[in-house]
Design a protein around this motif. Structure first.
Motif, PDB file in Angstrom:
ATOM      1  N   GLU A 241      48.935  14.940  19.122  1.00  0.00           N
ATOM      2  CA  GLU A 241      48.842  13.565  18.626  1.00  0.00           C
ATOM      3  C   GLU A 241      50.160  13.089  18.007  1.00  0.00           C
ATOM      4  O   GLU A 241      50.564  11.936  18.198  1.00  0.00           O
ATOM      5  N   ALA A 242      50.822  13.943  17.246  1.00  0.00           N
ATOM      6  CA  ALA A 242      52.096  13.538  16.631  1.00  0.00           C
ATOM      7  C   ALA A 242      53.133  13.227  17.703  1.00  0.00           C
ATOM      8  O   ALA A 242      53.931  12.282  17.560  1.00  0.00           O
ATOM      9  N   ILE A 243      53.139  13.997  18.786  1.00  0.00           N
ATOM     10  CA  ILE A 243      54.080  13.747  19.876  1.00  0.00           C
ATOM     11  C   ILE A 243      53.763  12.412  20.542  1.00  0.00           C
ATOM     12  O   ILE A 243      54.664  11.647  20.906  1.00  0.00           O
ATOM     13  N   ALA A 244      52.470  12.109  20.697  1.00  0.00           N
ATOM     14  CA  ALA A 244      52.078  10.822  21.277  1.00  0.00           C
ATOM     15  C   ALA A 244      52.553   9.672  20.395  1.00  0.00           C
ATOM     16  O   ALA A 244      53.054   8.647  20.898  1.00  0.00           O
ATOM     17  N   MET A 261      48.408  11.588   8.378  1.00  0.00           N
ATOM     18  CA  MET A 261      47.842  12.721   7.652  1.00  0.00           C
ATOM     19  C   MET A 261      47.697  13.899   8.616  1.00  0.00           C
ATOM     20  O   MET A 261      47.379  13.719   9.794  1.00  0.00           O
ATOM     21  N   VAL A 262      47.890  15.096   8.093  1.00  0.00           N
ATOM     22  CA  VAL A 262      47.815  16.313   8.893  1.00  0.00           C
ATOM     23  C   VAL A 262      46.559  17.077   8.505  1.00  0.00           C
ATOM     24  O   VAL A 262      46.320  17.326   7.315  1.00  0.00           O
ATOM     25  N   ARG A 263      45.749  17.445   9.468  1.00  0.00           N
ATOM     26  CA  ARG A 263      44.532  18.197   9.153  1.00  0.00           C
ATOM     27  C   ARG A 263      44.887  19.559   8.556  1.00  0.00           C
ATOM     28  O   ARG A 263      45.842  20.219   8.985  1.00  0.00           O
ATOM     29  N   ALA A 264      44.129  19.954   7.570  1.00  0.00           N
ATOM     30  CA  ALA A 264      44.433  21.194   6.847  1.00  0.00           C
ATOM     31  C   ALA A 264      44.449  22.397   7.774  1.00  0.00           C
ATOM     32  O   ALA A 264      45.222  23.342   7.583  1.00  0.00           O
ATOM     33  N   GLU A 265      43.620  22.368   8.813  1.00  0.00           N
ATOM     34  CA  GLU A 265      43.553  23.506   9.743  1.00  0.00           C
ATOM     35  C   GLU A 265      44.857  23.704  10.511  1.00  0.00           C
ATOM     36  O   GLU A 265      45.072  24.764  11.109  1.00  0.00           O
ATOM     37  N   SER A 266      45.730  22.673  10.501  1.00  0.00           N
ATOM     38  CA  SER A 266      47.004  22.775  11.220  1.00  0.00           C
ATOM     39  C   SER A 266      48.080  23.488  10.401  1.00  0.00           C
ATOM     40  O   SER A 266      49.122  23.860  10.946  1.00  0.00           O
ATOM     41  N   LEU A 267      47.849  23.651   9.108  1.00  0.00           N
ATOM     42  CA  LEU A 267      48.863  24.251   8.252  1.00  0.00           C
ATOM     43  C   LEU A 267      48.845  25.772   8.352  1.00  0.00           C
ATOM     44  O   LEU A 267      47.806  26.382   8.613  1.00  0.00           O
ATOM     45  N   GLU A 268      49.997  26.362   8.112  1.00  0.00           N
ATOM     46  CA  GLU A 268      50.147  27.804   8.162  1.00  0.00           C
ATOM     47  C   GLU A 268      50.548  28.328   6.785  1.00  0.00           C
ATOM     48  O   GLU A 268      51.205  27.632   6.018  1.00  0.00           O
ATOM     49  N   ARG A 269      50.156  29.530   6.514  1.00  0.00           N
ATOM     50  CA  ARG A 269      50.592  30.190   5.277  1.00  0.00           C
ATOM     51  C   ARG A 269      51.923  30.858   5.570  1.00  0.00           C
ATOM     52  O   ARG A 269      51.997  31.813   6.329  1.00  0.00           O
ATOM     53  N   ARG A 295      56.094   8.722   9.742  1.00  0.00           N
ATOM     54  CA  ARG A 295      56.340   9.759   8.740  1.00  0.00           C
ATOM     55  C   ARG A 295      55.068  10.543   8.473  1.00  0.00           C
ATOM     56  O   ARG A 295      53.950  10.091   8.777  1.00  0.00           O
ATOM     57  N   LEU A 296      55.246  11.730   7.902  1.00  0.00           N
ATOM     58  CA  LEU A 296      54.112  12.553   7.511  1.00  0.00           C
ATOM     59  C   LEU A 296      53.614  12.136   6.142  1.00  0.00           C
ATOM     60  O   LEU A 296      54.406  11.853   5.236  1.00  0.00           O
TER      61      LEU A 296
END
Length: 548
Positions: A241-244, A261-269, A295-296
């Motif tokens: 989606e961000a690329i689109a 907004m970025v879904r939490a499941e997309s984040l990495e530790r 922007r994010l």
């Protein structure tokens, strides 16, 4: 005053509502190099007219800052434009829905999905959800998916249930529910995460489809005077989606400024030096990265469901279903862990919370995060923040949390809220004035595609507090037109840390402005919804111009 350059555009001879408390009104505005050059009287700004200046005569019309929707689903709305419309303006009965889906099925190859969206069981005759049997009348050769207006539930036909392998023996997924009849058989209604059993069949959407959806949505937005918006969660329809979004901006098909907004499941530790640990996108990218076009923003999380679907987590049961107190769609401990990690990593958090139990729990998590790692201007958000008791309002103000309600819900969904909550609890539902009375900056938003996202409709509802059926909602929560305009401009910019760049008409800010054919603060409040957008400018470029 002498200016070193000429204006590219000069608006003059009208009413200018600046949303700038230092100068609330003006006569003229000069634009240069994509930003506001000057605000003042016609006499002052006429000195900026040069040989190439475009002079726009307002002729008594009203210039305001561009509208900013603080919470919407732009890609989802663009995709929905291709679905069978089943909202109240298109279909009033279940038979009409069946007929519309049947016509689309006749045009669709057998075995291919038929999708519709927008129905509201509260506005149908009879007043109930369609069932699998109803949708089977539209087709037995196509899987059919019909999304509720709330986006928190959907109905499918027997062909779709067979395709996804759901039957009487299928257990409910965590955070969702497969509605069943008295014999235990699925009725076709899927609540919350149960919808994912179906949607994973047509997700992810192709990249080109996402770009086309953004372009189609953009055309609607600019006609409505929207110059900025916040996409309330990317990564749910596709990982691309961000690329689109980037492609749509770069090719000029998306003019509206976007915060994602970025879904939490997309984040990495992520592991740093020693005991340092981050919670971020790869390389530590987080809130604020990007430019003034794209922007994010915050990290997005879900805590509970919806009021209309009676799945919002409540301290008391719903009218007619006293044992049903809704549910948490994400385990509480998972939410707490995400919030603590995101806060420590510098993210702005934005959590969907509607029921009073969910709102209170998220405030608990925010308070713990702030005690663990104090941060002066975090602006953590609660998306919707629908049921707010007096003690909750005090906590929101004390913690510096930004509530993001949807003003259009009052009109379009208010009758359903009255039905499931009762008159007593509606006084705590989607409050407006109470936020201002507690010193809280109020954003304006729609949650489009859930309801019609035209900002002037949201402003109308915030001011009038009347449902579409004509029922009073919460008259004591009514805003003035000036206050509602501020919410949909500067208030929404504040919610995204962007009030220094946009949200008001002040020298140096981005030249995002809108011309209306009437002054919302001077007309009969009951006619605010009838005001038209005449012109929309983004960054000094006129992106929509209607009839004068």
């Amino acid at each position: 005053m002498n200016y070193p350059i000429h204006a590219d555009t000069l608006f003059r001879n009208g009413t200018v509502i600046t949303i700038d408390r230092a100068r609330p009104r003006a006569e003229a505005v000069a634009i240069a190099n994509g930003r506001i050059l000057a605000v003042g009287t016609v006499t002052e700004l006429d000195t900026l007219v040069g040989p190439k200046t475009r002079v726009v005569e307002l002729d008594g019309r009203t210039l305001i800052p561009g509208f900013h929707d603080a919470h919407d689903h732009m890609i989802g709305f663009g995709l929905q434009l291709q679905m069978v419309p089943t909202n109240a303006s298109a279909t009033r009965t279940i038979d009409a829905i069946v007929e519309s889906l049947g016509r689309r099925a006749d045009e669709t190859p057998a075995g291919a999905w038929v999708r519709g969206a927008g129905y509201d069981d509260n506005k149908l005759a009879p007043s109930r959800h369609p069932t699998r049997a109803d949708l089977d009348r539209a087709s037995t050769d196509h899987p059919i998916f019909l999304r509720h207006t709330s986006g928190h539930m959907a109905v499918v036909n027997s062909c779709a249930l067979a395709l996804i392998g759901v039957n009487a023996g299928t257990p409910d997924p965590d955070g969702g529910r497969i509605v069943r009849d008295q014999a235990g058989n699925p009725t076709g209604l899927l609540l919350e995460t149960a919808m994912h059993l179906v949607t994973k069949r047509f997700h992810p959407h192709p990249h080109t489809e996402l770009v086309e959806a953004l372009a189609a949505a953009n055309d609607v937005y600019v006609r409505e005077g929207i110059t900025s918006h916040t996409e309330a969660g990317i990564g749910y329809l596709s990982d691309l989606e961000a690329i689109a979004y980037r492609e749509a901006v770069d090719t000029g098909r998306l003019k509206v400024r976007s915060t994602l907004m970025v879904r939490a499941e997309s984040l990495e530790r992520l592991q740093g030096s020693g005991d340092e640990e981050g919670f971020a996108l790869t390389l530590g990218v987080g809130t604020g990265w990007g430019d003034d076009r794209l922007r994010l923003g915050a990290v997005k999380m879900f805590s509970d469901g919806s009021l209309i679907g009676q799945t919002a987590a409540m301290s008391e049961g719903y009218v007619g279903a006293p044992d049903n107190q809704g549910l948490f769609t994400t385990p509480r401990e998972t939410l707490r862990d995400w919030i603590l990690r995101a806060h420590r990593s510098g993210w702005q958090c934005a959590v969907h919370a509607i029921g009073d139990i969910a709102v209170s729990f998220i405030l608990d998590c925010y308070e713990e995060a702030l005690q663990d790692a104090p941060r002066a201007d975090h602006r953590h958000r609660i998306e919707h923040c629908a049921i707010t008791r007096p003690e909750t309002l005090e906590r929101i103000a004390r913690l510096g949390v930004v509530p993001v309600p949807q003003q259009r819900f009052i009109g379009e969904l208010g009758d359903g809220f009255l039905r499931v909550l009762g008159r007593e609890r509606v006084r705590w539902c989607y409050v407006q004035r109470s936020y201002l009375d507690h010193g809280i900056e109020l954003p304006g938003s729609s949650d489009r595609y859930v309801v019609r996202g035209t900002p002037l409709l949201g402003i109308h509802d915030a001011v009038n507090q009347v449902t579409d059926a004509g029922e009073p909602f919460s008259p004591e929560e009514a805003l003035t037109a000036d206050e509602a305009l501020r919410a949909f401009t500067l208030g929404s910019a504040f919610a995204s840390f962007d009030e220094r760049n946009k949200g008001s008409i002040e020298a140096g800010k981005l030249a995002d402005v809108v011309v209306l054919d009437a002054d919302p603060t001077r007309v009969d409040p009951r006619s605010i919804r009838d005001i038209s957008v005449v012109l929309t400018m983004i960054g000094g470029e006129i992106v929509f111009e209607g009839e004068a």
